[in-house]
Design a protein around this motif. Structure first.
Motif, mmCIF file in Angstrom:
data_model
loop_
_atom_site.group_PDB
_atom_site.id
_atom_site.type_symbol
_atom_site.label_atom_id
_atom_site.label_comp_id
_atom_site.label_asym_id
_atom_site.label_seq_id
_atom_site.Cartn_x
_atom_site.Cartn_y
_atom_site.Cartn_z
ATOM 1 N N ALA A 1 0.792 -1.259 -0.069
ATOM 2 C CA ALA A 1 0.003 -0.038 -0.079
ATOM 3 C C ALA A 1 0.776 1.198 0.035
ATOM 4 C CB ALA A 1 -0.927 0.001 1.245
ATOM 5 N N ILE A 2 2.115 1.346 0.804
ATOM 6 C CA ILE A 2 2.985 2.446 0.952
ATOM 7 C C ILE A 2 3.378 2.709 -0.398
ATOM 8 C CG2 ILE A 2 4.988 3.265 1.916
ATOM 9 C CD1 ILE A 2 4.074 1.938 4.656
ATOM 10 N N LEU A 3 4.098 1.422 -1.111
ATOM 11 C CA LEU A 3 4.617 1.707 -2.344
ATOM 12 C C LEU A 3 3.747 2.165 -3.279
ATOM 13 C CD1 LEU A 3 6.866 -1.294 -2.902
ATOM 14 C CD2 LEU A 3 7.566 0.923 -2.671
ATOM 15 N N SER A 4 2.429 1.614 -3.462
ATOM 16 C CA SER A 4 1.297 1.974 -4.292
ATOM 17 C C SER A 4 1.047 3.548 -4.202
ATOM 18 C CB SER A 4 0.244 1.252 -4.087
ATOM 19 O OG SER A 4 0.705 -0.196 -4.675
ATOM 20 N N ALA A 5 1.038 4.009 -3.152
ATOM 21 C CA ALA A 5 0.464 5.526 -2.628
ATOM 22 C C ALA A 5 1.684 6.317 -3.143
ATOM 23 C CB ALA A 5 0.249 5.295 -1.383
ATOM 24 N N ALA A 6 2.695 5.938 -2.888
ATOM 25 C CA ALA A 6 4.150 6.768 -3.121
ATOM 26 C C ALA A 6 4.230 6.768 -4.725
ATOM 27 C CB ALA A 6 5.350 5.998 -2.598
ATOM 28 N N ARG A 7 3.652 5.523 -5.647
ATOM 29 C CA ARG A 7 3.998 5.946 -6.865
ATOM 30 C C ARG A 7 2.747 6.868 -7.437
ATOM 31 N NH1 ARG A 7 5.248 7.084 -10.888
ATOM 32 N NH2 ARG A 7 5.270 6.017 -12.685
ATOM 33 N N GLU A 8 1.532 6.588 -6.774
ATOM 34 C CA GLU A 8 0.793 7.371 -7.461
ATOM 35 C C GLU A 8 0.803 8.927 -7.427
ATOM 36 O OE1 GLU A 8 -2.449 6.150 -9.145
ATOM 37 O OE2 GLU A 8 -0.686 4.465 -9.080
ATOM 38 N N VAL A 9 1.393 9.333 -6.356
ATOM 39 C CA VAL A 9 2.009 10.656 -6.121
ATOM 40 C C VAL A 9 3.262 11.088 -6.498
ATOM 41 C CG1 VAL A 9 -0.091 11.022 -4.370
ATOM 42 C CG2 VAL A 9 2.040 10.643 -3.651
ATOM 43 N N ASP A 10 3.818 10.184 -7.059
ATOM 44 C CA ASP A 10 5.313 10.432 -7.619
ATOM 45 C C ASP A 10 6.160 11.105 -6.469
ATOM 46 O OD1 ASP A 10 4.777 9.573 -10.115
ATOM 47 O OD2 ASP A 10 4.109 11.294 -10.694
ATOM 48 N N ALA A 11 6.029 10.150 -5.258
ATOM 49 C CA ALA A 11 6.789 10.612 -4.044
ATOM 50 C C ALA A 11 8.193 9.684 -3.936
ATOM 51 C CB ALA A 11 6.004 10.201 -2.865
ATOM 52 N N ARG A 12 8.996 10.338 -4.652
ATOM 53 C CA ARG A 12 10.295 9.669 -5.107
ATOM 54 C C ARG A 12 10.906 9.158 -3.670
ATOM 55 N NH1 ARG A 12 12.977 13.059 -9.501
ATOM 56 N NH2 ARG A 12 11.049 14.258 -9.783
ATOM 57 N N PHE A 13 11.117 9.945 -2.851
ATOM 58 C CA PHE A 13 11.793 9.893 -1.824
ATOM 59 C C PHE A 13 11.218 8.622 -0.782
ATOM 60 C CE2 PHE A 13 12.598 10.427 2.864
ATOM 61 C CZ PHE A 13 14.171 10.752 2.916
ATOM 62 N N GLU A 14 9.951 8.606 -0.452
ATOM 63 C CA GLU A 14 9.193 7.423 -0.094
ATOM 64 C C GLU A 14 9.444 6.335 -0.790
ATOM 65 O OE1 GLU A 14 7.429 7.342 2.975
ATOM 66 O OE2 GLU A 14 8.316 9.099 3.368
ATOM 67 N N TRP A 15 9.053 6.411 -2.126
ATOM 68 C CA TRP A 15 9.389 5.168 -3.037
ATOM 69 C C TRP A 15 10.780 4.723 -2.728
ATOM 70 C CZ3 TRP A 15 6.307 2.116 -6.236
ATOM 71 C CH2 TRP A 15 7.296 1.180 -6.709
ATOM 72 N N ALA A 16 11.893 5.258 -2.907
ATOM 73 C CA ALA A 16 12.945 4.760 -2.691
ATOM 74 C C ALA A 16 13.356 4.029 -1.306
ATOM 75 C CB ALA A 16 14.122 5.856 -2.681
ATOM 76 N N GLY A 17 12.742 4.573 -0.092
ATOM 77 C CA GLY A 17 12.969 3.954 1.049
ATOM 78 C C GLY A 17 12.053 2.896 1.160
ATOM 79 N N HIS A 18 11.102 2.904 0.534
ATOM 80 C CA HIS A 18 10.187 1.636 0.731
ATOM 81 C C HIS A 18 10.288 0.474 -0.242
ATOM 82 C CE1 HIS A 18 7.809 2.838 4.360
ATOM 83 N NE2 HIS A 18 8.142 4.343 3.738
ATOM 84 N N VAL A 19 10.844 0.634 -1.239
ATOM 85 C CA VAL A 19 11.590 -0.234 -1.899
ATOM 86 C C VAL A 19 12.568 -1.484 -1.348
ATOM 87 C CG1 VAL A 19 12.640 -1.019 -4.019
ATOM 88 C CG2 VAL A 19 10.956 0.733 -4.339
ATOM 89 N N ARG A 20 13.247 -0.897 -0.666
ATOM 90 C CA ARG A 20 14.377 -1.562 0.219
ATOM 91 C C ARG A 20 13.427 -2.393 1.181
ATOM 92 N NH1 ARG A 20 16.024 -0.842 5.067
ATOM 93 N NH2 ARG A 20 15.271 1.127 5.209
ATOM 94 N N LEU A 21 12.669 -1.940 1.829
ATOM 95 C CA LEU A 21 11.841 -2.526 2.966
ATOM 96 C C LEU A 21 10.941 -3.507 2.209
ATOM 97 C CD1 LEU A 21 10.757 0.694 5.181
ATOM 98 C CD2 LEU A 21 12.496 -1.156 5.836
ATOM 99 N N ALA A 22 10.262 -3.344 1.191
ATOM 100 C CA ALA A 22 9.352 -4.434 0.591
ATOM 101 C C ALA A 22 10.414 -5.589 0.123
ATOM 102 C CB ALA A 22 8.966 -3.559 -0.632
ATOM 103 N N LYS A 23 11.405 -5.129 -0.481
ATOM 104 C CA LYS A 23 12.333 -6.326 -0.977
ATOM 105 C C LYS A 23 12.759 -7.243 0.411
ATOM 106 C CE LYS A 23 14.247 -4.536 -5.233
ATOM 107 N NZ LYS A 23 15.534 -4.080 -5.882
ATOM 108 N N GLU A 24 13.012 -6.599 1.541
ATOM 109 C CA GLU A 24 13.256 -7.031 2.802
ATOM 110 C C GLU A 24 12.199 -8.185 3.223
ATOM 111 O OE1 GLU A 24 14.628 -4.574 5.647
ATOM 112 O OE2 GLU A 24 16.332 -3.878 4.448
ATOM 113 N N LEU A 25 10.966 -7.679 3.013
ATOM 114 C CA LEU A 25 9.800 -8.525 3.319
ATOM 115 C C LEU A 25 9.380 -9.516 2.333
ATOM 116 C CD1 LEU A 25 7.440 -5.678 4.622
ATOM 117 C CD2 LEU A 25 8.800 -7.362 5.942
#
Length: 125
Positions: free
Chosen positions: A69-93
């Protein structure tokens, strides 16, 4: 040059607002962007950080669902900072690169499992 200076030093805050700096260190491990810039308005920082803490750390949603949900929301509003931080967390999960790439490309949800499609679709709405 940034428009707002980062507030990294606890003593740079008024004495009655220093607990907000402490709260960030306690919940985030350190005071860093984006909160260090938002600390120019300590009350706003606390409210944003508290909401984020509730959603990220106190939610009953499974971690992978929350990250989708966080990644999708970050992508929808083009929030690059949030996207970059949460891609790493998503991969860890264990969220796959293919799923992350599909979110990045705003691909149709037909290829996702129901468990993946629900948080992605909700964020897109």
């Amino acid at each position: 040059m940034p428009r707002l200076p980062e507030v990294l030093d606890r003593d740079a805050l008024p004495a009655d607002k220093r607990q907000i700096h402490d709260y960030l260190k306690q919940t985030r491990g350190a005071v860093r962007l984006p909160f260090s810039a938002v600390l120019n308005n300590p009350e706003l920082t606390y409210r944003v950080a508290h909401l984020g803490s509730y959603i990220r750390f106190d939610s009953t949603l499974p971690e992978d669902v929350r990250e989708l949900a966080i990644l999708s929301a970050a992508r929808e509003v083009d929030a690059r900072f949030e996207w970059a931080g949460h891609v790493r967390l998503a991969k860890e999960l264990g969220i796959s690169d293919a799923t992350i790439d599909a979110i990045a490309g705003r691909k149709a949800l037909a290829s996702f499992s129901n468990d993946e499609a629900l948080p992605i679709g909700a964020a897109r709405e």
